[in-house]
Design an enzyme around this catalytic site. Structure first.
Site, PDB file in Angstrom:
ATOM      1  N   ALA A  45       0.654  -1.142   0.027  1.00  0.00           N
ATOM      2  CA  ALA A  45      -0.090  -0.094  -0.011  1.00  0.00           C
ATOM      3  C   ALA A  45       0.787   1.297   0.006  1.00  0.00           C
ATOM      4  CB  ALA A  45      -0.942  -0.136   1.242  1.00  0.00           C
ATOM      5  N   GLU A  52      -1.291  -9.793  -1.286  1.00  0.00           N
ATOM      6  CA  GLU A  52      -2.833  -9.864  -1.210  1.00  0.00           C
ATOM      7  C   GLU A  52      -3.336  -9.857  -2.598  1.00  0.00           C
ATOM      8  OE1 GLU A  52      -4.774  -8.268   2.851  1.00  0.00           O
ATOM      9  OE2 GLU A  52      -3.591  -6.406   1.552  1.00  0.00           O
ATOM     10  N   GLU A  76       2.115  -5.830   8.002  1.00  0.00           N
ATOM     11  CA  GLU A  76       1.358  -4.852   8.663  1.00  0.00           C
ATOM     12  C   GLU A  76       1.476  -4.668  10.165  1.00  0.00           C
ATOM     13  OE1 GLU A  76      -0.769  -5.885   4.641  1.00  0.00           O
ATOM     14  OE2 GLU A  76       0.415  -6.969   6.059  1.00  0.00           O
TER      15      GLU A  76
END
Length: 297
Positions: A63, A105, A125
């Site tokens: 991300a 992911e 994460e």
């Protein structure tokens, strides 16, 4: 400005290539580009299967950390991932460098995965006070088993290509020096001939005969620390949902838990500390560099 995602064709293969230096972070322009490229590939009758790959030094380091805590701009990563997994044409991922966080992911939503020998895979994460929020806690145990998934998520440490192949995270490894586009397409075509294989439809396997009881025991081992870090406990809760609920409901529960972590002051403190160390603010890549040293396939 060049587009970060392009679609080309190699015979019957639609090649979707992500290129957003330095680490192919999954910002809004990349997410939007992926959806548009996928739609074009699905609309092209000449394309019978899709190879998802990236240019540069890695598949994707995850991300865009600068987007955390801000108003989300569509499309969100879960929407992109769902579209890829729901593709009526087989999608094969070619993975090199690192595939971290949202990058992994995204890869897990593809129907098959090929990797370079030096590739590394991780969900870091938890190191930022978060849990995977785009299906990582739901798809990973369906690929490598419940127990291995929990270890991987709680540690935040990446694994090498050899270990990923043994566990079932990737379907094949293309040896160094033989990873040309033609070889990738040829090997990808062999996998694509098996047809569409959505990860969400795979059986979640657990070594324990009572997986919920096993998870409850693990929960005691990650009791809320003095720091108030919610992430480890929320990760266990997300895996409990994976075991006890239908996929769609468990996915929604994962998202709720992710947002709880995102709103926590502990998460903000960890992100600020991460950025203060002068690391690349665009992704998890810099935070994973030290973790990948010394890890072998």
């Amino acid at each position: 400005m060049s587009h970060p995602v392009t679609l080309t064709r190699n015979g019957r293969c639609g090649l979707i290539t992500l290129f957003s230096p330095p680490v192919n972070a999954l910002g809004q322009s990349v997410r939007s580009g992926l959806l548009k490229a996928l739609a074009k590939a699905l609309d092209d009758p000449r394309v019978t299967w899709i190879l998802l790959q990236s240019g540069g030094r890695c598949f994707s380091a995850g991300a865009d950390i600068k987007e955390f805590g801000k108003v989300s701009r569509a499309p969100l990563l879960p929407e992109v991932i769902d579209a890829i997994e729901s593709s009526p044409k087989p999608v094969v991922a070619w993975l090199h460098g690192v595939s971290l966080g949202g990058g992994l992911e995204l890869a897990m939503a593809c129907h098959y995965r090929l990797a370079a020998p030096e590739a590394r895979f991780g969900l870091p994460e938890v190191k930022l006070g978060l849990i995977p929020g785009a299906g990582g806690t739901q798809r990973l145990p369906r690929l490598i088993g419940l127990e291995s998934a929990l270890v991987m998520i709680l540690s935040g440490e990446p694994v090498g290509a050899g270990q990923a192949r043994e566990r079932g995270l990737v379907d094949g490894i293309i040896e160094r020096g033989h990873a040309s586009e033609e070889v990738r397409v040829a090997m990808g075509a062999e996998l694509a001939r098996r047809g569409v294989r959505p990860t969400r439809e795979r059986e979640l396997v657990a070594a324990s005969e009572a997986p919920l009881a096993w998870l409850a025991a693990q929960r005691k081992g990650v009791a809320l620390p003095a720091s108030g870090d919610l992430a480890p406990l929320k990760a266990v809760e997300a895996l409990e949902a994976a075991v006890s609920r239908p996929f769609t409901a468990a996915l929604a529960r994962e998202r709720e838990l992710f947002l709880e972590c995102l709103a926590s002051p502990q998460r903000q403190a960890k992100v600020e500390a991460f950025l203060a160390r002068g690391r690349d603010s665009r992704s998890f890549a810099a935070g994973a560099r030290d973790a990948t040293r010394g890890i072998t396939a």
